[in-house]
Scaffold this motif. Structure first.
Motif, PDB file in Angstrom:
ATOM      1  N   ASP A   1       0.879  -1.172   0.000  1.00  0.00           N
ATOM      2  CA  ASP A   1       0.000   0.000   0.000  1.00  0.00           C
ATOM      3  C   ASP A   1       0.913   1.218   0.000  1.00  0.00           C
ATOM      4  OD1 ASP A   1      -1.982   1.857   0.223  1.00  0.00           O
ATOM      5  OD2 ASP A   1      -2.847   1.046   2.070  1.00  0.00           O
ATOM      6  N   LEU A   2       1.128   1.809  -1.188  1.00  0.00           N
ATOM      7  CA  LEU A   2       2.041   2.935  -1.300  1.00  0.00           C
ATOM      8  C   LEU A   2       1.414   4.222  -0.797  1.00  0.00           C
ATOM      9  CD1 LEU A   2       3.652   2.381  -4.810  1.00  0.00           C
ATOM     10  CD2 LEU A   2       4.697   2.033  -2.580  1.00  0.00           C
ATOM     11  N   ASP A   3       2.225   5.031  -0.168  1.00  0.00           N
ATOM     12  CA  ASP A   3       1.821   6.350   0.298  1.00  0.00           C
ATOM     13  C   ASP A   3       1.498   7.238  -0.911  1.00  0.00           C
ATOM     14  OD1 ASP A   3       1.691   8.940   1.360  1.00  0.00           O
ATOM     15  OD2 ASP A   3       3.170   8.475   2.890  1.00  0.00           O
ATOM     16  N   GLU A   4       0.512   8.106  -0.767  1.00  0.00           N
ATOM     17  CA  GLU A   4       0.131   9.013  -1.853  1.00  0.00           C
ATOM     18  C   GLU A   4       1.311   9.864  -2.311  1.00  0.00           C
ATOM     19  OE1 GLU A   4      -2.646   9.182  -3.653  1.00  0.00           O
ATOM     20  OE2 GLU A   4      -3.416   7.479  -2.518  1.00  0.00           O
ATOM     21  N   ALA A   5       2.218  10.196  -1.411  1.00  0.00           N
ATOM     22  CA  ALA A   5       3.385  10.994  -1.777  1.00  0.00           C
ATOM     23  C   ALA A   5       4.288  10.245  -2.760  1.00  0.00           C
ATOM     24  CB  ALA A   5       4.175  11.373  -0.531  1.00  0.00           C
ATOM     25  N   LEU A   6       4.201   8.910  -2.761  1.00  0.00           N
ATOM     26  CA  LEU A   6       5.002   8.095  -3.678  1.00  0.00           C
ATOM     27  C   LEU A   6       4.205   7.675  -4.909  1.00  0.00           C
ATOM     28  CD1 LEU A   6       6.749   5.810  -1.039  1.00  0.00           C
ATOM     29  CD2 LEU A   6       7.710   7.793  -2.219  1.00  0.00           C
ATOM     30  N   GLY A   7       3.047   8.244  -5.102  1.00  0.00           N
ATOM     31  CA  GLY A   7       2.231   7.905  -6.255  1.00  0.00           C
ATOM     32  C   GLY A   7       1.003   7.092  -5.909  1.00  0.00           C
ATOM     33  N   GLY A   8       0.931   6.595  -4.717  1.00  0.00           N
ATOM     34  CA  GLY A   8      -0.230   5.835  -4.269  1.00  0.00           C
ATOM     35  C   GLY A   8      -0.375   4.504  -4.970  1.00  0.00           C
TER      36      GLY A   8
ATOM     37  N   PHE B   1      -3.098  -5.474  -9.030  1.00  0.00           N
ATOM     38  CA  PHE B   1      -2.604  -4.151  -8.698  1.00  0.00           C
ATOM     39  C   PHE B   1      -3.662  -3.108  -9.015  1.00  0.00           C
ATOM     40  CE2 PHE B   1      -0.813  -5.864 -12.550  1.00  0.00           C
ATOM     41  CZ  PHE B   1      -1.093  -4.927 -13.536  1.00  0.00           C
ATOM     42  N   GLU B   2      -3.379  -1.889  -8.661  1.00  0.00           N
ATOM     43  CA  GLU B   2      -4.361  -0.804  -8.712  1.00  0.00           C
ATOM     44  C   GLU B   2      -5.144  -0.737 -10.024  1.00  0.00           C
ATOM     45  OE1 GLU B   2      -6.057   2.531  -6.639  1.00  0.00           O
ATOM     46  OE2 GLU B   2      -4.514   1.174  -5.929  1.00  0.00           O
ATOM     47  N   HIS B   3      -4.472  -0.924 -11.135  1.00  0.00           N
ATOM     48  CA  HIS B   3      -5.136  -0.736 -12.422  1.00  0.00           C
ATOM     49  C   HIS B   3      -5.115  -1.970 -13.311  1.00  0.00           C
ATOM     50  CE1 HIS B   3      -5.650   3.501 -11.611  1.00  0.00           C
ATOM     51  NE2 HIS B   3      -4.402   3.531 -11.189  1.00  0.00           N
ATOM     52  N   GLY B   4      -4.934  -3.160 -12.750  1.00  0.00           N
ATOM     53  CA  GLY B   4      -4.929  -4.357 -13.582  1.00  0.00           C
ATOM     54  C   GLY B   4      -4.530  -5.609 -12.841  1.00  0.00           C
ATOM     55  N   THR B   5      -4.358  -6.675 -13.618  1.00  0.00           N
ATOM     56  CA  THR B   5      -3.967  -7.961 -13.055  1.00  0.00           C
ATOM     57  C   THR B   5      -2.918  -8.612 -13.943  1.00  0.00           C
ATOM     58  OG1 THR B   5      -5.712  -9.108 -14.264  1.00  0.00           O
ATOM     59  CG2 THR B   5      -6.230  -8.402 -12.017  1.00  0.00           C
ATOM     60  N   SER B   6      -2.229  -9.584 -13.386  1.00  0.00           N
ATOM     61  CA  SER B   6      -1.224 -10.343 -14.116  1.00  0.00           C
ATOM     62  C   SER B   6      -1.194 -11.758 -13.545  1.00  0.00           C
ATOM     63  CB  SER B   6       0.150  -9.680 -13.949  1.00  0.00           C
ATOM     64  OG  SER B   6       1.149 -10.453 -14.565  1.00  0.00           O
ATOM     65  N   PHE B   7      -1.025 -12.755 -14.426  1.00  0.00           N
ATOM     66  CA  PHE B   7      -0.824 -14.113 -13.931  1.00  0.00           C
ATOM     67  C   PHE B   7       0.301 -14.752 -14.717  1.00  0.00           C
ATOM     68  CE2 PHE B   7      -3.576 -15.071 -17.515  1.00  0.00           C
ATOM     69  CZ  PHE B   7      -3.073 -16.267 -17.990  1.00  0.00           C
TER      70      PHE B   7
END
Length: 160
Positions: A30-37, A77-83
């Motif tokens: 869970d990235l901090d918003e300051a690092l791009g979120g 992840f925030e905007h997609g998936t990968s397998f």
């Protein structure tokens, strides 16, 4: 005091293993918003068809794997998936491996296929050939059509 120390020593000894047959990793970021979120969760596993023995007190394995195995993983992840799926097979002095990865995101999709063959000249000397093929698109357009007209695939061959 002595009894609690003895209990801690026994607990730590019972928590270590001398061999493994499956290794699984689960992580969440869970990235901090300051690092791009953004948030991501990942689950990766490898199953060995024979037990992998550890070397030394740090549960390390041999530098070159020689045990047949299959692997799989999933990333959300925030905007997609990968397998991904893959595996390695060893017979006589040969190693054959392969993997496939597929990614889907809000604005891009992609896949990668890899095959590999290797030969053990000595127990710790593996010489191999690896071939990889990737295909990606961005927002419905093939990336190579925008930057490299003529195709959406890339290939590479590596001599190990």
């Amino acid at each position: 005091m002595r009894l609690s120390m003895l209990f801690l020593m026994l607990a730590s000894v019972s928590a270590t293993a001398n061999e493994y047959q499956s290794i699984t990793h689960l992580s969440h970021t869970d990235l901090d918003e300051a690092l791009g979120g953004g948030k991501s969760t990942s689950l990766q596993t490898v199953y060995y068809f024979d037990k992998k023995k550890t070397l030394g007190p740090l549960n390390e394995f041999a530098f070159i794997n020689t045990v047949n195995n299959v692997s799989a993983g999933f990333d959300d992840f925030e905007h997609g998936t990968s397998f991904n799926v893959g595996g390695e097979v060893f017979f006589d002095q040969w190693r054959v491996a392969g993997s496939y990865t597929n990614s889907e995101a809000d604005f891009s999709d992609g896949s990668n296929t890899m095959v590999s063959i290797g030969y053990f000249f000595q127990p710790n000397l593996l010489i191999g050939l690896e071939h990889s093929r990737s295909e990606y698109s961005y927002d419905g357009y093939r990336i190579d059509d925008v930057f490299f007209p003529g195709g959406s695939e890339s290939e590479s061959t590596t001599y190990l």
